[in-house]
Design an enzyme around this catalytic site. Structure first.
Site, mmCIF file in Angstrom:
data_model
loop_
_atom_site.group_PDB
_atom_site.id
_atom_site.type_symbol
_atom_site.label_atom_id
_atom_site.label_comp_id
_atom_site.label_asym_id
_atom_site.label_seq_id
_atom_site.Cartn_x
_atom_site.Cartn_y
_atom_site.Cartn_z
ATOM 1 N N GLU A 1 -17.473 1.941 0.802
ATOM 2 C CA GLU A 1 -17.334 3.149 1.612
ATOM 3 C C GLU A 1 -17.265 4.373 0.686
ATOM 4 O O GLU A 1 -17.043 4.222 -0.527
ATOM 5 C CB GLU A 1 -16.041 3.058 2.449
ATOM 6 C CG GLU A 1 -15.956 1.845 3.373
ATOM 7 C CD GLU A 1 -16.755 2.003 4.677
ATOM 8 O OE1 GLU A 1 -17.618 2.884 4.763
ATOM 9 O OE2 GLU A 1 -16.502 1.211 5.605
ATOM 10 N N ASP B 1 -21.562 -9.606 2.324
ATOM 11 C CA ASP B 1 -20.162 -9.347 2.661
ATOM 12 C C ASP B 1 -19.691 -10.301 3.760
ATOM 13 O O ASP B 1 -20.478 -11.093 4.292
ATOM 14 C CB ASP B 1 -19.967 -7.878 3.101
ATOM 15 C CG ASP B 1 -21.038 -7.411 4.089
ATOM 16 O OD1 ASP B 1 -21.619 -8.268 4.803
ATOM 17 O OD2 ASP B 1 -21.303 -6.204 4.148
ATOM 18 N N HIS C 1 -22.440 4.265 3.505
ATOM 19 C CA HIS C 1 -21.999 3.069 2.770
ATOM 20 C C HIS C 1 -23.129 2.055 2.578
ATOM 21 O O HIS C 1 -24.088 2.013 3.340
ATOM 22 C CB HIS C 1 -20.771 2.412 3.430
ATOM 23 C CG HIS C 1 -21.045 1.685 4.712
ATOM 24 N ND1 HIS C 1 -20.095 1.514 5.683
ATOM 25 C CD2 HIS C 1 -22.157 1.060 5.193
ATOM 26 C CE1 HIS C 1 -20.604 0.823 6.680
ATOM 27 N NE2 HIS C 1 -21.853 0.538 6.403
ATOM 28 N N ASN D 1 -22.057 6.630 7.422
ATOM 29 C CA ASN D 1 -21.333 7.426 6.419
ATOM 30 C C ASN D 1 -21.891 7.206 5.008
ATOM 31 O O ASN D 1 -21.275 7.588 4.031
ATOM 32 C CB ASN D 1 -19.839 7.097 6.455
ATOM 33 C CG ASN D 1 -19.553 5.650 6.066
ATOM 34 O OD1 ASN D 1 -20.470 4.888 5.752
ATOM 35 N ND2 ASN D 1 -18.300 5.265 6.088
HETATM 36 P P1 PGA Z 1 -26.351 -1.510 11.045
HETATM 37 O O1 PGA Z 1 -25.331 -1.500 9.833
HETATM 38 O O2 PGA Z 1 -27.567 -2.166 10.555
HETATM 39 O O3 PGA Z 1 -25.665 -2.293 12.117
HETATM 40 O O4 PGA Z 1 -26.591 -0.070 11.415
HETATM 41 C C1 PGA Z 1 -25.770 -1.106 8.578
HETATM 42 C C2 PGA Z 1 -24.577 -1.060 7.670
HETATM 43 O O5 PGA Z 1 -23.529 -0.531 8.101
HETATM 44 O O6 PGA Z 1 -24.669 -1.529 6.542
#
Ligand code: PGA
Length: 243
Positions: free
Chosen positions: A140, A66, A135, A133
């Protein structure tokens, strides 16, 4: 979906990297898609060490999961992260690195360009992290399971995670990103999702013990034999069973 329970962040990074390394060492021209975030920093440390110790990545093509909408060189972009944690630290470079350009005025054209590239390059490996959450990428809760690469608006919890990860104000934090959809993520021959920390315990429980539903994006991985979820003790702390 396979689950691998490990002790802590370091062991999670190690196991994730081992699976990645095997792909790099066994495929003639490996094509991989990688992610960013706090979870993955340990993985990149191991990757940099391995490359500087002789792991050959000169035939490897890299894609990213992304990219935030914003100027390319901002502290929070995937472009900056991959450079700071990987490309700027290794003695040899991958064959190709394909970034998503989140700085352009026309995200639709960029999505079309990148989708074409992905179509031409089936991935051997996809690295993922888990949002608090649930995702994956910026898919999302509520994103349809047949979603193709798209421009996603972040939920509040994702915006807060970005603020915290990069220590930036809410005004400076991007609220949208171009992301691979479930479709492109699930096309990879192997998928690795790494999860560490108590703040991920609830999302981990929903992923492992909950139903497969679009409200719980990562749950789709339950249906994929080629997906491995690596979970450390803190992230596993709310699970009924960890064996
Ligand atoms: P993080 O993010 O590794 O910073 O916890 C993971 C994500 O949101 O895909």
């Amino acid at each position: 979906m396979n689950t691998l329970f490990v002790k802590d962040y370091d062991e999670m990074s190690q196991k994730g990297f081992e699976i990645f390394r095997e792909v790099i060492e066994t495929k003639e021209n490996p094509i991989v898609s990688i992610n960013t975030g706090g979870t993955t920093r340990g993985f990149y440390k191991l990757l940099v060490e391995a490359v500087n110790d002789g792991l050959d990545i000169s035939n490897t093509t890299i894609f990213v999961l992304d990219e935030y909408i914003g100027p390319k060189n901002e502290v929070y972009t995937v472009y900056t992260y991959i450079h700071e944690n990987f490309l700027d630290l290794v003695d040899t470079q991958p064959k190709e690195v394909h970034f998503i350009d989140g700085s352009i005025d026309n995200p639709d054209a960029e999505i079309e360009r990148y989708k074409r590239l992905l179509d031409e390059h089936p991935r051997d490996f996809q690295l993922l992290g888990l949002g608090t959450n649930g995702h994956i990428g910026a898919n999302e809760p509520g994103t349809p399971f047949d979603a193709e690469m798209f421009l996603a608006q972040h939920t509040d919890s994702t915006i807060e995670s970005t603020m915290k990860e990069y220590d930036i104000s809410r005004e400076k934090t991007p609220t949208a990103m171009i992301t691979l959809g479930f479709k492109e993520i699930l096309e990879a021959e192997k998928i690795v999702l790494m999860i560490s920390g108590e703040h991920k315990a609830e999302a981990t429980k929903t992923l492992i013990e909950g139903e497969v539903t679009e409200n719980n994006p990562a749950s789709i991985l339950q249906q994929y034999e080629n997906a491995t979820v690596i979970i450390d003790e803190e992230a596993a702390s709310m699970l009924e069973k960890t064996q």
